[in-house]
Design an enzyme around this catalytic site. Structure first.
Site, short mmCIF file in Angstrom:
data_model
loop_
_atom_site.label_atom_id
_atom_site.label_comp_id
_atom_site.label_asym_id
_atom_site.label_seq_id
_atom_site.Cartn_x
_atom_site.Cartn_y
_atom_site.Cartn_z
N HIS A 1 -5.78 6.41 7.11
CA HIS A 1 -5.50 5.43 6.07
C HIS A 1 -3.98 5.32 5.88
O HIS A 1 -3.45 5.62 4.82
CB HIS A 1 -6.17 5.86 4.75
CG HIS A 1 -7.65 5.72 4.77
ND1 HIS A 1 -8.34 4.80 3.99
CD2 HIS A 1 -8.60 6.36 5.49
CE1 HIS A 1 -9.64 4.91 4.23
NE2 HIS A 1 -9.82 5.85 5.14
N ASP B 1 -2.96 -0.35 6.75
CA ASP B 1 -3.79 -0.86 5.67
C ASP B 1 -3.23 -2.17 5.11
O ASP B 1 -3.99 -3.06 4.72
CB ASP B 1 -3.91 0.18 4.55
CG ASP B 1 -4.88 1.30 4.91
OD1 ASP B 1 -5.38 1.30 6.05
OD2 ASP B 1 -5.12 2.18 4.06
N ASP C 1 0.85 -1.19 0.00
CA ASP C 1 0.00 0.00 0.00
C ASP C 1 0.88 1.24 0.00
O ASP C 1 2.04 1.19 0.45
CB ASP C 1 -0.93 0.02 1.22
CG ASP C 1 -1.99 1.11 1.09
OD1 ASP C 1 -2.59 1.23 0.00
OD2 ASP C 1 -2.21 1.85 2.06
N GLU D 1 0.70 5.81 0.38
CA GLU D 1 -0.05 7.04 0.62
C GLU D 1 0.64 8.14 -0.19
O GLU D 1 1.86 8.10 -0.40
CB GLU D 1 -0.08 7.41 2.10
CG GLU D 1 -0.76 6.38 2.99
CD GLU D 1 -2.22 6.14 2.67
OE1 GLU D 1 -2.85 7.05 2.08
OE2 GLU D 1 -2.74 5.06 3.00
N GLU E 1 -6.34 18.38 2.40
CA GLU E 1 -7.31 17.31 2.20
C GLU E 1 -6.64 15.94 2.16
O GLU E 1 -7.23 14.93 2.58
CB GLU E 1 -8.14 17.54 0.93
CG GLU E 1 -7.34 17.68 -0.36
CD GLU E 1 -6.99 19.12 -0.66
OE1 GLU E 1 -6.82 19.42 -1.87
OE2 GLU E 1 -6.90 19.94 0.27
#
Length: 239
Positions: free
Chosen positions: A156, A161, A9, A11, A54
């Site tokens: 997240h 994750d 994963d 980000e 955001e």
């Protein structure tokens, strides 16, 4: 089964790898023969640009935190990531997103893409949509479906994750392995031995007690959940 798999994963600063967004976190957990190994790679990466509010609200990573940690830029760790992934099967939820960012970062360095590294990609999002058509297929939804505890998932984050996805992937694929045994795909040497068997005059039948029957039903419930319907045992029993 000796395939080296990596639960992966990332980000990022945003959604668009070809429009200036960059990777800020990478996590990969190695799994061999459906068992997690101690070989993991988890890195925070300085994106060499700002991190929009955001995006930080989703993964909880700010530029100030990365700078305080002296996080390396991708150019400093890209080859390490590529070597870690080389030749493995990558288990990713919504693989198009993560592969797109990794390929972008690799190309910036002149490194091979995921495909060129010889990696096979398995997208658990696609698997979930095929297994449960018309139902939610997010990682949160799958954790709920397979009773995977996600209480520690405040943001997240790539590492948490990966841990959740590893459990979800094993649950999603458990049915095909349980029914034939985890060792069905391994090469085994068998020896035929002649055994003399004498049937006793009478056979004693011992019925399962209530506790054993309850345990059996609970196991079948787990198989039903894994295959998204009635398992083979119950289908045959009903027939």
């Amino acid at each position: 089964m000796n395939t080296r798999q990596i639960i992966l994963d990332t980000e990022t600063t945003g959604l668009y790898p070809n429009s200036g967004d960059r990777l800020v976190e990478f996590a990969g957990l190695e799994m061999v023969n459906r068992k997690m190994t101690a070989n993991t790679l988890h890195l925070y990466v300085h994106p060499d640009r700002d991190i929009p509010e955001e995006a930080a609200a989703v993964h909880g990573i700010t530029l100030e935190q990365l700078e305080e940690q002296n996080a390396p830029k991708f150019e400093e760790v890209g080859r390490q990531i590529a070597d870690f992934l080389r030749g493995a099967e990558l288990i990713i939820h919504n693989a198009k997103f993560d592969v797109g960012f990794l390929d972008m970062e690799f190309r910036r360095m002149g490194l091979p893409t995921i495909e060129e590294l010889g990696c096979e990609v398995t997208d658990t999002l696609g698997m979930a949509r095929e297994m449960f058509p018309g139902q939610k297929a997010s990682l949160d939804a799958l954790c709920t479906r397979f009773d995977v505890d996600r209480s520690k998932r405040v943001f997240h984050g790539a590492l948490i994750d990966c841990e959740l996805l590893g459990e979800v992937y094993l649950a999603m694929t458990r049915g095909q392995f349980d029914l034939m045994g985890d060792s069905a795909s391994e090469e085994q040497e068998t020896v035929n031995v002649a055994v003399e068997f004498q049937r006793p005059a009478s056979l004693k039948v011992v019925a399962a007690d209530a506790e054993e029957l309850a345990a059996h039903e609970a196991y079948l419930d787990g198989l039903d959940k894994a295959v998204g319907g009635a398992c083979v045992w119950r289908t045959e029993a009903q027939a």
